[in-house]
Design a protein around this motif. Sequence first.
Motif, mmCIF file in Angstrom:
data_model
loop_
_atom_site.group_PDB
_atom_site.id
_atom_site.type_symbol
_atom_site.label_atom_id
_atom_site.label_comp_id
_atom_site.label_asym_id
_atom_site.label_seq_id
_atom_site.Cartn_x
_atom_site.Cartn_y
_atom_site.Cartn_z
ATOM 1 N N MET A 148 0.818 -1.209 0.000
ATOM 2 C CA MET A 148 0.000 0.000 0.000
ATOM 3 C C MET A 148 0.855 1.263 0.000
ATOM 4 O O MET A 148 0.523 2.247 -0.652
ATOM 5 N N LEU A 149 1.982 1.242 0.696
ATOM 6 C CA LEU A 149 2.863 2.416 0.688
ATOM 7 C C LEU A 149 3.447 2.653 -0.702
ATOM 8 O O LEU A 149 3.748 3.787 -1.072
ATOM 9 N N ASN A 151 1.906 2.614 -3.340
ATOM 10 C CA ASN A 151 0.946 3.359 -4.167
ATOM 11 C C ASN A 151 1.316 4.835 -4.272
ATOM 12 O O ASN A 151 0.998 5.489 -5.271
ATOM 13 N N VAL A 152 1.968 5.369 -3.233
ATOM 14 C CA VAL A 152 2.263 6.806 -3.228
ATOM 15 C C VAL A 152 3.733 7.109 -2.994
ATOM 16 O O VAL A 152 4.139 8.267 -3.061
ATOM 17 N N HIS A 153 4.540 6.088 -2.716
ATOM 18 C CA HIS A 153 5.954 6.321 -2.416
ATOM 19 C C HIS A 153 6.833 5.502 -3.346
ATOM 20 O O HIS A 153 6.414 4.477 -3.900
ATOM 21 N N ALA A 166 3.703 6.432 8.951
ATOM 22 C CA ALA A 166 3.742 6.456 7.485
ATOM 23 C C ALA A 166 2.395 6.054 6.903
ATOM 24 O O ALA A 166 1.916 6.660 5.930
ATOM 25 N N LEU A 167 1.770 5.046 7.496
ATOM 26 C CA LEU A 167 0.447 4.629 7.007
ATOM 27 C C LEU A 167 -0.610 5.675 7.323
ATOM 28 O O LEU A 167 -1.548 5.880 6.544
ATOM 29 N N ARG A 169 -0.557 8.814 7.182
ATOM 30 C CA ARG A 169 -0.619 9.913 6.224
ATOM 31 C C ARG A 169 -1.152 9.483 4.857
ATOM 32 O O ARG A 169 -1.305 10.317 3.964
ATOM 33 N N MET A 170 -1.416 8.194 4.672
ATOM 34 C CA MET A 170 -1.857 7.693 3.371
ATOM 35 C C MET A 170 -3.278 8.152 3.049
ATOM 36 O O MET A 170 -4.168 8.123 3.916
ATOM 37 N N ARG A 174 -6.089 5.118 -1.288
ATOM 38 C CA ARG A 174 -4.895 4.433 -1.777
ATOM 39 C C ARG A 174 -4.388 3.363 -0.816
ATOM 40 O O ARG A 174 -3.251 2.907 -0.968
ATOM 41 N N VAL A 175 -5.180 2.953 0.140
ATOM 42 C CA VAL A 175 -4.705 1.988 1.142
ATOM 43 C C VAL A 175 -5.331 0.610 0.973
ATOM 44 O O VAL A 175 -5.181 -0.238 1.847
ATOM 45 N N GLN A 192 -7.644 10.549 5.494
ATOM 46 C CA GLN A 192 -6.408 9.818 5.709
ATOM 47 C C GLN A 192 -6.657 8.612 6.612
ATOM 48 O O GLN A 192 -7.631 8.574 7.382
#
Length: 470
Positions: A148-149, A151-153, A166-167, A169-170, A174-175, A192
């Motif tokens: 899942m991270l 997806n944006v990193h 870290a999760l 702020r997702m 997108r999780v 979030q």
Amino acid sequence: MRWACILLPQLALDSVLRGRADPDAALALISGTPQRRVLQTVNPAARALGLRPGQSLGAAQALSRDFAMLEYDPARIERAQQFLAAWAYRFSSHVSLHYPRCLLLEVESSLGLFGPWPRFEARLRDELNALGFRQRIVVAPNPAAARMLANVHDGLAVDAAGLAEALGRMPIERVGFTREVASAFARMGVRQLQQVRNLPRESLAKRFPQDVLRHLDTLLGERPLALRCYAPPDRFDVRIELNFEVESHQALLFPLRRLTGDLAAFLAGRDSGVQRFTLHLEHRSGEDSSLPVGLLAAEREAAMLFELARGRLEQLQVPAPVQAMRLVARDLPAFVPQHRELFDERPQQSLPWEQLRERLRARLGDDAVLGLGAVADHRPERAWQAAPVARSETLQQEAPRPAWLLREAQPLREFAPRILAGPERIESGWWDGGDVRRDYYRVETRGGQRAWAYRRVGDDGPLQLHGWFA
């Protein structure tokens, strides 16, 4: 444990572009019914023409016709993902294809072998770029969070202490929640994941399906994710469809290099080599042209496999234009690396004997490269014979023998040479009419050369030169 997620955001496009000699040319993958063809994905050159995914084929062709089209093939995507799993198996024994378009690798146990994570990550990226696949890589304490991270990193590495932050702020969409659940959270003003965690679990259990809490616990590592690990196959079978019908050997070299490179990556993942493989050239009509390639020992170096296949291919008379190439390898024995010296004393441009031998066999034919085989005969001129390299053996003799044996002995034109050793008497061959009775000496000439010479028993004539020592 630490898990790496390698997300392949354009796997469908990369699996096609890597097989094309002109990857920068405009290309679109299309899908849909015959009545409505739709652009599934496009490369950057096609985007520059105004083409976009989801666009109808008619609208795209109204903008431009300067782009190539290929069918969006899910089977090709699956083959590419299986190939990448075989490649990743080289770095970790726990590789999973649990999520589409990504690889999950357990990397904690691999850091001792491949170095700290930044160095390990750089190696993964270098090899993926060489294979032609774009990627995003993230490391997290559990595979679900890593996925899942990603997806944006890209390039993020978090430990257990920083995972929750870290999760949190997702973005909620997108999780990994379903679209309906994400929309419901959005209507509640939840944007979030941290806001979801702040809600009472009892309320979440009443208003949302049980999968929401299970997924949340899995992301935070409080619930294990069941994974099915990848097991490499026992054969390699990869096919590349060409852009057009090819008639020249030169145009076949690019797909051949890609196939042999993929074979080398596959072999490295299995920690095995290849001793025999077959290259199939597919034609529009008629049977495929088969080109077997055999090696005397197991190998897996990409450059060497390419050179061997290239040498065989250039000798083949192609009966018809080629539409596709396919490489099949079933003989995959264990690979034992050759012993190498710490400091290579060979000249920079020279090749090891094993590689030179295989190149000569590929260029000249299997019967053109011979070795020496020992024969149980005391007569020097009959103590060896030419033999195929696969059956040749190292000639070992108790007494010293010269490296260069003359075809026929000739008088030694040297006045009073210095005798270093001898005589060594050889008597043999009475049973086949080739009787010899000789006394051999090791001698040194005035110029410092060392020779092997003999005198027939009972003959007081000059020494007969039979060979030179190196």
